[in-house]
Design a protein around this motif. Sequence first.
Motif, mmCIF file in Angstrom:
data_model
loop_
_atom_site.group_PDB
_atom_site.id
_atom_site.type_symbol
_atom_site.label_atom_id
_atom_site.label_comp_id
_atom_site.label_asym_id
_atom_site.label_seq_id
_atom_site.Cartn_x
_atom_site.Cartn_y
_atom_site.Cartn_z
ATOM 1 N N GLU A 44 38.664 45.906 37.331
ATOM 2 C CA GLU A 44 38.518 44.712 38.145
ATOM 3 C C GLU A 44 39.237 44.587 39.554
ATOM 4 O OE1 GLU A 44 38.464 39.790 37.617
ATOM 5 O OE2 GLU A 44 39.585 41.186 36.054
ATOM 6 N N MET A 45 40.529 45.227 39.573
ATOM 7 C CA MET A 45 41.400 44.901 40.653
ATOM 8 C C MET A 45 40.731 45.833 41.729
ATOM 9 S SD MET A 45 45.362 45.404 39.123
ATOM 10 C CE MET A 45 45.974 45.378 40.937
ATOM 11 N N VAL A 46 40.276 47.121 41.319
ATOM 12 C CA VAL A 46 39.737 48.133 42.280
ATOM 13 C C VAL A 46 38.408 47.322 42.954
ATOM 14 C CG1 VAL A 46 38.321 50.286 42.609
ATOM 15 C CG2 VAL A 46 40.794 50.193 41.385
ATOM 16 N N ARG A 47 37.633 46.832 42.104
ATOM 17 C CA ARG A 47 36.490 45.995 42.859
ATOM 18 C C ARG A 47 36.855 45.202 43.820
ATOM 19 N NH1 ARG A 47 34.555 47.084 37.349
ATOM 20 N NH2 ARG A 47 34.913 44.892 36.677
ATOM 21 N N ALA A 48 37.695 44.195 43.384
ATOM 22 C CA ALA A 48 38.131 42.839 44.111
ATOM 23 C C ALA A 48 38.795 43.384 45.216
ATOM 24 C CB ALA A 48 39.129 42.024 43.269
ATOM 25 N N CYS A 49 39.716 44.577 45.184
ATOM 26 C CA CYS A 49 40.436 44.642 46.486
ATOM 27 C C CYS A 49 39.426 45.430 47.481
ATOM 28 C CB CYS A 49 41.437 45.720 46.036
ATOM 29 S SG CYS A 49 42.807 44.928 45.101
ATOM 30 N N THR A 50 38.407 46.053 46.886
ATOM 31 C CA THR A 50 37.466 46.635 47.662
ATOM 32 C C THR A 50 36.568 45.831 48.534
ATOM 33 O OG1 THR A 50 37.601 48.661 46.100
ATOM 34 C CG2 THR A 50 35.446 48.361 47.893
ATOM 35 N N ARG A 51 36.306 44.596 47.936
ATOM 36 C CA ARG A 51 35.666 43.595 48.455
ATOM 37 C C ARG A 51 36.208 42.971 49.537
ATOM 38 N NH1 ARG A 51 33.319 42.636 43.097
ATOM 39 N NH2 ARG A 51 35.032 41.200 42.600
ATOM 40 N N ILE A 52 37.593 42.833 49.420
ATOM 41 C CA ILE A 52 38.440 42.006 50.285
ATOM 42 C C ILE A 52 38.476 43.165 51.517
ATOM 43 C CG2 ILE A 52 40.861 41.290 50.787
ATOM 44 C CD1 ILE A 52 41.114 40.570 48.102
ATOM 45 N N ILE A 53 38.784 44.521 51.282
ATOM 46 C CA ILE A 53 39.049 45.380 52.530
ATOM 47 C C ILE A 53 37.819 45.499 53.019
ATOM 48 C CG2 ILE A 53 39.316 48.114 52.757
ATOM 49 C CD1 ILE A 53 40.983 47.976 50.015
ATOM 50 N N GLU A 54 36.524 45.421 52.559
ATOM 51 C CA GLU A 54 35.295 45.543 53.259
ATOM 52 C C GLU A 54 34.986 44.311 53.784
ATOM 53 O OE1 GLU A 54 32.642 47.458 50.385
ATOM 54 O OE2 GLU A 54 33.619 49.476 50.393
ATOM 55 N N GLY A 55 35.411 42.997 53.506
ATOM 56 C CA GLY A 55 35.019 41.882 54.131
ATOM 57 C C GLY A 55 35.319 41.665 55.403
ATOM 58 N N ARG A 56 34.104 41.367 56.128
ATOM 59 C CA ARG A 56 34.406 41.254 57.824
ATOM 60 C C ARG A 56 35.379 40.123 58.059
ATOM 61 N NH1 ARG A 56 28.362 42.478 59.900
ATOM 62 N NH2 ARG A 56 28.194 44.507 59.210
ATOM 63 N N SER A 57 35.215 38.967 57.210
ATOM 64 C CA SER A 57 36.064 37.758 57.420
ATOM 65 C C SER A 57 37.491 37.836 57.196
ATOM 66 C CB SER A 57 35.556 36.622 57.014
ATOM 67 O OG SER A 57 35.601 36.731 55.495
ATOM 68 N N ARG A 58 37.866 38.896 56.481
ATOM 69 C CA ARG A 58 38.987 39.079 55.892
ATOM 70 C C ARG A 58 40.092 39.364 57.362
ATOM 71 N NH1 ARG A 58 39.958 36.566 51.241
ATOM 72 N NH2 ARG A 58 38.233 37.082 49.807
ATOM 73 N N THR A 59 41.256 38.970 57.083
ATOM 74 C CA THR A 59 42.208 39.304 58.302
ATOM 75 C C THR A 59 43.020 40.499 58.185
ATOM 76 O OG1 THR A 59 44.344 38.395 56.934
ATOM 77 C CG2 THR A 59 42.886 36.668 58.317
ATOM 78 N N PRO A 60 43.707 41.207 59.047
ATOM 79 C CA PRO A 60 44.206 42.513 58.848
ATOM 80 C C PRO A 60 45.486 42.414 57.770
ATOM 81 C CG PRO A 60 44.276 42.026 61.279
ATOM 82 C CD PRO A 60 43.567 40.728 60.408
ATOM 83 N N VAL A 61 46.013 41.384 57.694
ATOM 84 C CA VAL A 61 47.102 41.196 56.695
ATOM 85 C C VAL A 61 46.409 41.052 55.247
ATOM 86 C CG1 VAL A 61 48.550 39.415 55.438
ATOM 87 C CG2 VAL A 61 48.440 39.596 58.077
ATOM 88 N N GLU A 62 45.382 40.504 55.057
ATOM 89 C CA GLU A 62 44.536 40.163 53.911
ATOM 90 C C GLU A 62 44.195 41.922 53.312
ATOM 91 O OE1 GLU A 62 42.698 35.990 53.843
ATOM 92 O OE2 GLU A 62 41.504 37.615 54.661
ATOM 93 N N ARG A 63 43.666 42.552 54.388
ATOM 94 C CA ARG A 63 43.126 43.788 54.062
ATOM 95 C C ARG A 63 44.445 44.806 53.769
ATOM 96 N NH1 ARG A 63 39.530 42.777 58.356
ATOM 97 N NH2 ARG A 63 40.601 44.016 59.814
ATOM 98 N N ALA A 64 45.396 44.533 54.453
ATOM 99 C CA ALA A 64 46.572 45.757 54.403
ATOM 100 C C ALA A 64 46.992 45.462 53.002
ATOM 101 C CB ALA A 64 47.461 45.420 55.365
ATOM 102 N N VAL A 65 47.113 43.921 52.308
ATOM 103 C CA VAL A 65 47.701 43.853 51.000
ATOM 104 C C VAL A 65 46.774 44.302 50.263
ATOM 105 C CG1 VAL A 65 48.183 41.987 49.464
ATOM 106 C CG2 VAL A 65 48.959 41.879 51.844
ATOM 107 N N ALA A 66 45.222 44.123 50.162
ATOM 108 C CA ALA A 66 44.436 44.673 49.219
ATOM 109 C C ALA A 66 44.188 46.260 49.153
ATOM 110 C CB ALA A 66 42.947 44.171 49.809
ATOM 111 N N LEU A 67 44.699 46.899 50.307
ATOM 112 C CA LEU A 67 44.479 48.305 50.400
ATOM 113 C C LEU A 67 45.929 48.911 49.833
ATOM 114 C CD1 LEU A 67 43.685 48.895 53.877
ATOM 115 C CD2 LEU A 67 42.507 50.218 52.112
ATOM 116 N N ARG A 68 46.977 47.856 49.838
ATOM 117 C CA ARG A 68 48.306 48.478 48.784
ATOM 118 C C ARG A 68 48.018 48.239 47.536
ATOM 119 N NH1 ARG A 68 52.211 45.585 46.639
ATOM 120 N NH2 ARG A 68 54.282 46.931 46.770
ATOM 121 N N ASN A 69 47.285 47.117 47.322
ATOM 122 C CA ASN A 69 47.264 46.970 45.784
ATOM 123 C C ASN A 69 46.170 47.855 45.073
ATOM 124 O OD1 ASN A 69 48.828 44.949 46.210
ATOM 125 N ND2 ASN A 69 47.389 43.173 45.596
#
Length: 487
Positions: A44-69
């Motif tokens: 579930e973490m992988v799927r949720a983090c991937t959605r954040i990473i690929e989400g166009r509305s997400r900030t660089p901070v959110e994507r960075a944290v999701a990539l790290r997770n």
Amino acid sequence: MMWNTVVLALGLALAAQGVASAQDQGHPVIDRNAIACASGELEEMVRACTRIIEGRSRTPVERAVALRNRGFVHQQRGAWDRAIADYDAALELGPAAARTEGVVARTYVNRGMAHAAKGDDGRAAADYAAAIAADPTVASAYLNRAGVAVRRGDNAAALADLDAAARLSPQDGAVFVTRGVLRSNAGDVEAAIADFSTAISLDPADAVAWRNRGLAHQKAGNAARAEADAAEALRLDPSVAGGHRARGTALQALGRGDQAIAEFGRAIDLNPTDAELIKVRGDAYLAEGARALAIADFSRAIALNPTFRDAYNNRAAAYMQQADWARAVDDLGHAIAIDPHHVDALLNRAQALKAKGKCSLAMADYDRVIALDPTREVAFRQRAGLHQAKGDHAAAVADYSAALALDPKDAAAWRGRGVSELKRGRGEAAIADLTRAIALEPNDAQALHHRSIAYAASHDMRRARADDEAALRLDPRLAKSPRTPGP
């Protein structure tokens, strides 16, 4: 055995980094993806983090944290390359991601651990240094960099990093256990005991800390404390073979050989393919005089590891105790073929060859021992005996003198040199040496017998008869040897 502790302690740093929380992602509303990316089941973490990473509305901070997770999840699964790729992408987001507290430093730490797991200590060390530069308060960066330094053999650098980790994280017992291991290996046993004691005070159920403190007490010569600590470690975790071995070693030092053998047996039951453990039990059997059982263990260790030189050497020692010189020489030949600089094996083979009457070959082995280790007093003394048997008393005196320079309390060397001096016609020197031998070993019948002859040669019949009578009381067989003439 002790380096397993280092690996365990350093491994805890990975878990310490964990994943960033939803709050770290800086999102004003904690949505389901943010929650799942931070604390869901792994898939579930992988799927949720991937959605954040690929989400166009997400900030660089959110994507960075999701990539790290997501990288952390890959790391937990041993997918090192995928973890590193995610950490690379997180760090490439740059200054924007750095605004989240600790995210950049912790990402460097985790990427460093992934590189280390792949065997790339150079990149790992660079990442830990980058983590420290980004945030000098991240204790795990120092702890893990210490692990790299240990593998590189730079214990001074490792200790410096562990000191920093201990200051930053004084409640982390793993730091103190790891530093204790390094201090113990460096010979600073008291400081090591203090570190292990700190770890135990932080977590009295830490079996690793108890076990390592026991090993440190063993090094310090305190077998009773070593045994007590090893027993407590086993009470907390009886499944570790090293714990049973540590307790067995302490029991052996306390003279409780049967109990030591039982502990070594429990260790072997847990790890039946550990040739070193089996050899250790063989040593214990040999110390207890159970030669057949010792030979069986040494043979089993050799079957597991055909290049185990010490098992060959120790099996040869058991054969020598049985006067089975041929098997002893064969085993020692194997040990020496494996390691031509194995001084103990060369020394044992020289003794076995001498017992077989192959004195020239024995002499060659003594020569090699002395060339490799000129501090081996016994090699000089035994080579002197060969010279003496050949009638080369000048060479014998030289070797006995070398032995005595290394160990002035060697009664056998004083006696041997005295006998050779007597054979050379140097009566006063002979009497002086034999007197030193008798002072060290008052019941040395041979020394008394030869001093009797030396006194007789110098016409001191009173002392000659006194020594002769004393020698005969100690060993009546000397009556068949040349004796002091009567009045």
